[in-house]
Design an enzyme around this catalytic site. Structure first.
Site, PDB file in Angstrom:
ATOM      1  N   PHE A 183       7.153   7.056 -11.148  1.00  0.00           N
ATOM      2  CA  PHE A 183       8.398   7.190 -10.376  1.00  0.00           C
ATOM      3  C   PHE A 183       9.549   7.784 -11.183  1.00  0.00           C
ATOM      4  CE2 PHE A 183       8.022   5.820  -6.051  1.00  0.00           C
ATOM      5  CZ  PHE A 183       6.710   5.396  -6.049  1.00  0.00           C
ATOM      6  N   CYS A 231       9.272   4.023   4.417  1.00  0.00           N
ATOM      7  CA  CYS A 231       9.627   2.736   3.803  1.00  0.00           C
ATOM      8  C   CYS A 231      10.876   2.763   2.917  1.00  0.00           C
ATOM      9  CB  CYS A 231       8.447   2.217   2.998  1.00  0.00           C
ATOM     10  SG  CYS A 231       7.076   1.734   4.060  1.00  0.00           S
ATOM     11  N   LYS A 243       9.191  -7.875  -1.586  1.00  0.00           N
ATOM     12  CA  LYS A 243       8.886  -6.559  -1.009  1.00  0.00           C
ATOM     13  C   LYS A 243      10.107  -5.627  -1.078  1.00  0.00           C
ATOM     14  CE  LYS A 243       7.104  -3.233   1.212  1.00  0.00           C
ATOM     15  NZ  LYS A 243       6.121  -2.344   0.615  1.00  0.00           N
ATOM     16  N   LEU A 286       0.835  -1.214   0.000  1.00  0.00           N
ATOM     17  CA  LEU A 286       0.000   0.000   0.000  1.00  0.00           C
ATOM     18  C   LEU A 286       0.863   1.254   0.000  1.00  0.00           C
ATOM     19  CD1 LEU A 286       0.082   1.427   3.026  1.00  0.00           C
ATOM     20  CD2 LEU A 286      -1.452  -0.424   3.598  1.00  0.00           C
ATOM     21  N   LYS A 342       5.317  13.168   1.336  1.00  0.00           N
ATOM     22  CA  LYS A 342       4.705  13.269   0.001  1.00  0.00           C
ATOM     23  C   LYS A 342       3.306  13.843   0.194  1.00  0.00           C
ATOM     24  CE  LYS A 342       2.631   8.710  -0.259  1.00  0.00           C
ATOM     25  NZ  LYS A 342       2.431   7.514  -1.037  1.00  0.00           N
TER      26      LYS A 342
END
Ligand SMILES: NC(=O)c1ccc[n+]([C@@H]2O[C@H](COP(=O)([O-])OP(=O)(O)OC[C@H]3O[C@@H](n4cnc5c(N)ncnc54)[C@H](O)[C@@H]3O)[C@@H](O)[C@H]2O)c1
Length: 433
Positions: A251, A262, A206, A155, A322
């Site tokens: 991105f 993260c 991940k 997420l 952000k």
């Protein structure tokens, strides 16, 4: 199904609320008493679009509850999701203290309750091999069958509920086929490709995903830096390369680099555990270095215009890492403010969501303003540090009339450079013509 969620942060709350919305019975547990007490009273401690409504609705329907007691949560459930934090240690390794303590406690609770084959699922981002360690920790006190599964979370803060309900993919790793199938069935109502694999592979997916995205950001930032030297324009370069489907436009935003809870920690953790296993992940070293450098280059740009920063009034627009979140963890804006303070600059700061969270981590004499216009009077420079879309629509002519020096340094390439220059501002973006 009956589910316990351990850790009521961004991931735990969103996972718990969404699983309840999918029809499961969910108990969310956290060690933070004041957080749980607030949640029980319907106060949601984080900003995440759609989350309050989901929590309120499912709590009212009796499918969602909160507790500080791990035993109570475990007693009511068959599947237990570990969603606690895994913050970085000073050397970059992931701090697994919370994960390990939960695993030990689960083992002890299982041995008291002897539930029928409990399933423990890691949603926290954990280095490869952690699933196996969780199994060992639980096995120290519990000797009946149980399963450990990895179900990493992808997420994005600011759109976490939408991401959880409509994910690109659901990754589930484990060597117990029955448990993998059971965890997969929790998401039956969600249409998304399933990637079913083993524990280490799921854990690696991940880290590889986050490290790749961070690499994309550092790459485009380096291209932007060269654009500035050779007279090319990064916006058009992005358009030109992003139109190639093998590259894609996502991105590829040049600016102050990546931040948040993260990317910085996951990139460093992947580098660390690669190193631990004898592999020097050279590319990630550069990704980190470029990200760090991007902030210094930004300060240098400001200094080129203002010379000495001591005593200069600087209006910083954006504090969150952000847009659409109140999270300031590893925010580039916070880092920039600290660097400016170290050089004697006087800071005025604005953010539409993150003023309170920022005030908790920033020191010094900062003037927090309730609207960007309120911070403009007498400012020597305005910095865009977060890509809040609202900043585009500010009354820039009014701001121009208020500032002491018409300088805008846009760390997110957000504003219309032409418009600002027409208004008489000196405008600097990142890699923009
Ligand atoms: N935030 C994101 O965007 C995101 C996305 C994907 C994955 N992740 C990963 O998910 C994990 C959680 O991230 P987060 O952002 O939700 O963290 P967070 O800091 O928002 O929340 C963590 C929660 O865990 C609780 N906690 C800590 N120790 C505990 C314990 N022993 N028992 C019960 N609760 C405990 C804390 O009180 C806190 O409420 C991390 O590993 C993170 O890397 C985060």
């Amino acid at each position: 199904m009956h589910i316990s969620i351990i850790g009521a942060g961004y991931v735990g709350l969103v996972t718990g609320a969404c699983l309840a919305e999918l029809g499961h019975e969910v108990v969310i547990m956290d060690i933070d008493e004041s957080r749980v007490e607030k949640l029980q009273r319907g106060i949601i401690p984080i900003h995440e679009p759609g989350l309050s409504r989901l929590i309120e609705k499912n709590a009212l329907d009796g499918r969602l509850d909160f507790t500080t007691s791990l035993e109570e949560a475990v007693k009511a459930s068959d599947i237990h999701f570990i969603c606690v934090w895994t913050p970085p240690l000073p050397d970059g390794r992931a701090d697994l203290t919370a994960v390990e303590s939960v695993a030990k406690n689960l083992g002890e609770i299982f041995s008291r309750l002897t539930p029928p084959k409990p399933i423990v699922v890691t949603k926290s981002t954990v280095p490869v091999g952690t699933g196996a360690r969780i199994r060992e920790f639980i096995g120290q006190s519990y000797h009946e069958p149980f399963a450990v599964i990895s179900n990493p979370e992808f997420l994005r803060e600011g759109q976490a509920v939408a991401d959880m309900m409509r994910p690109d993919r659901i990754v589930i790793g484990g060597d117990d086929e029955e448990a993998v199938a059971k965890v997969s069935s929790l998401y039956d109502a969600i249409q998304a490709p399933r990637i079913l694999t083993d524990l280490p592979t799921a854990e690696m997916i991940k880290y590889a995903a986050n490290a790749f995205l961070a690499t994309k950001i550092s790459f485009i930032n380096e291209v932007a830096n060269v654009c500035e030297l050779v007279g090319a324009d990064i916006d058009m370069v992005k358009e030109g390369i992003g139109s190639d489907p093998r590259i894609g436009k996502a991105f590829l935003y040049a600016g102050l680099g990546y931040g948040g809870s993260c990317f910085p920690k996951d990139v460093r953790a992947l580098q660390q555990f690669s190193n631990h296993h004898g592999y020097d992940f050279k590319l990630l070293k550069s990704v980190i270095e470029v990200n760090e450098q991007q902030r210094q280059l930004f300060i240098d740009k400001l200094r080129r215009h203002l010379k000495d920063l001591a005593g200069k009034e600087i209006l910083v627009l954006g504090l969150a890492f952000k847009a659409n979140t109140d999270d300031v963890r590893e925010s580039a804006a916070i880092d920039i403010i600290r660097r400016l303070q170290a050089q004697g600059a006087k800071i005025r700061a604005y953010d539409s969501l993150a003023l309170l969270t920022a005030q908790k981590v920033l020191d010094g004499d900062i003037k927090y303003v309730g609207h960007p216009h309120d911070g403009a009077k007498g400012a020597h420079a305005i910095i865009i540090a977060t890509e809040w879309p609202d900043f585009k629509d500010l009354d820039w002519p009014y701001i121009r009339s208020q500032v002491a020096n018409p300088l805008v340094v846009d760390g997110r390439n957000l504003l219309d450079a032409k418009l600002l220059r027409e208004l008489g501002f000196t405008y600097e973006g990142v890699g923009r013509k």
